[in-house]
Design a protein around this motif. Sequence first.
Motif, short mmCIF file in Angstrom:
data_model
loop_
_atom_site.label_atom_id
_atom_site.label_comp_id
_atom_site.label_asym_id
_atom_site.label_seq_id
_atom_site.Cartn_x
_atom_site.Cartn_y
_atom_site.Cartn_z
N HIS A 60 0.88 -0.90 0.75
CA HIS A 60 0.49 -0.25 0.19
C HIS A 60 1.12 1.81 0.25
CE1 HIS A 60 -3.57 2.18 1.43
NE2 HIS A 60 -2.85 2.91 1.13
N HIS A 62 1.45 5.40 -1.80
CA HIS A 62 1.11 6.07 -2.67
C HIS A 62 2.46 6.42 -3.21
CE1 HIS A 62 -3.32 6.59 -1.05
NE2 HIS A 62 -2.38 6.46 -0.45
N HIS A 348 -6.13 -1.28 5.34
CA HIS A 348 -6.42 -0.68 6.76
C HIS A 348 -6.55 -1.69 7.33
CE1 HIS A 348 -4.63 2.89 4.51
NE2 HIS A 348 -6.00 2.90 4.28
N ASP A 410 1.67 2.79 3.36
CA ASP A 410 1.04 3.56 3.20
C ASP A 410 1.64 4.87 3.18
OD1 ASP A 410 -1.30 4.51 2.94
OD2 ASP A 410 -2.54 5.01 4.83
ZN LIG Z 1 -3.11 4.94 1.15
#
Ligand SMILES: [Zn+2]
Length: 513
Positions: A60, A62, A348, A410
């Motif tokens: 995960h 970005h 999540h 994340d």
């Molecule tokens: Zn995220």
Amino acid sequence: MILENGVIRTMEPSLPTAGALAIAGEWIVGGVGTHEAALAPPDRVDLGGRCVLPGLNDSHVHFPTWALAQGEVRLEGTRSLEEAVARVRDALGGVRQGGWLRGRGWRSADWAPVVEPTRHVLDEVTGSIPAILTARDSHSCWLNSAALALADGDLAVPGGVVEVDSTGEPTGVLREESCWHFRDRYAAATLEEMVEASRAGIRLANSRGVTAIHDKDGWLGALEVFQRLDEEGSLLLRVWQSLPYERVEELAAVGLRSGFGSPLLRVGYLKAFMDGTLGSQTARMLDGSGVQITSREELEEIVRAGVRAGFPVAVHAIGDLANREALDAFEATRPEWAPLGLRQRIEHAQLLTPEDVPRFASLGVAASVQFSHAPSDRDMAERFWAGKLAGAYAFCSLWESGAVVANGSDAPIEELDPWAGIVAGVLRTLDDRPAWRPEQAVTVEQALVATTVTPAWLARDERRLGKLVPGHYADLVVLDRDPLACEPGELREVQVVATMLAGRWVHNPPPWD
Ligand SMILES: [Zn+2]
């Protein structure tokens, strides 16, 4: 090439360790002693007792956003609003003529006193330079008046929050859809900026042992960013790419299905959001609080649209109600997607009621979690989710229930550093404090599976990625010691020595002594 004189952790239970590894071209061809009859004299790499693991896979991230954030004002760790404003002031000199001041990482809950930021305090230092400061969880942004003026008062969108002061004027803080809408419309980085930042970001990721990622920036144009990097030969990691579910009909119209792409870049899954976050207090909760981005019924339709187009869905769910409704939607649609083998996932899965924990395993929906969020969110979780923590960051319970558990960073919310995530999952603390809810810690072995084997499975790559066995890609990381032979206190000291992608060193080639 033969890697020898070390510990090879294959992640294959039937042969967990090997003393050497043979590589031919892009592929692993065998363990000890298999090379003699194969090729003319192979290169020999002396591991010097070091440890080899499959390349680390961040489930995960970005990526372009993280890569761009390397060059932005960083507000992580600020202890007051004044300190955050001071960092902005220090960064103003780096803003090019006519450009934006961009920053990220603030979290008002960390500030003493806890206070929400306003455009006025920013205006005092930035003047007419437009400024956008994204919150640590990316679900809020803090703008100055010069930035807000671009929208000419048009800030409200469905699923968004525009904070206003006692006179009804915007304070400068936008949340959820309002935040994202503003950023996309007025403050988005250009494609060239993203390509350039990502090129450098890949090198940094390689230096941390990363050979694969599951990207979440499909809505931002990441597919094109990675495709350009692939074309020029600088895509030195494998990407399983998300695309926004809103585009599913267009994908179906041209017959583009999950799995399409190159060995390095494949279109993977649809991304949707059920709710907000803990930090912005927008997680959707059974107590009625929070923000709903997607309803249960809407998610069912998204999953069905994915079935028709040949795509699995990854849905962001933080609060206990958001997770329940996401599970309900996957359950209601299961007869349609399960026969196709679509690998559905909840991103999540931070707060679960105890009765929802076993549903991940029973439905066959993966929990795509971030081990590092548990220790870094502990204070906020104690404050905002007091009395509800039995199923919070319940990584061990999920694992023991039989769920597929994948680990990601994340990034940029946490650093793109899988080793830090593995350590956080095992130790459940980032500082001198004792482990937070240690009953939910995972073992080193489990953390490694969640960072190698499971992400490969989620990307339908389990026959060629995630293990060091013949027929798999030679994607691997060399560590300075064997983490499975370390004392827990030593785990933080483990260093990435070198990284290989498809048989080629992409970080710090040998010799190492
Ligand atoms: Zn995220």
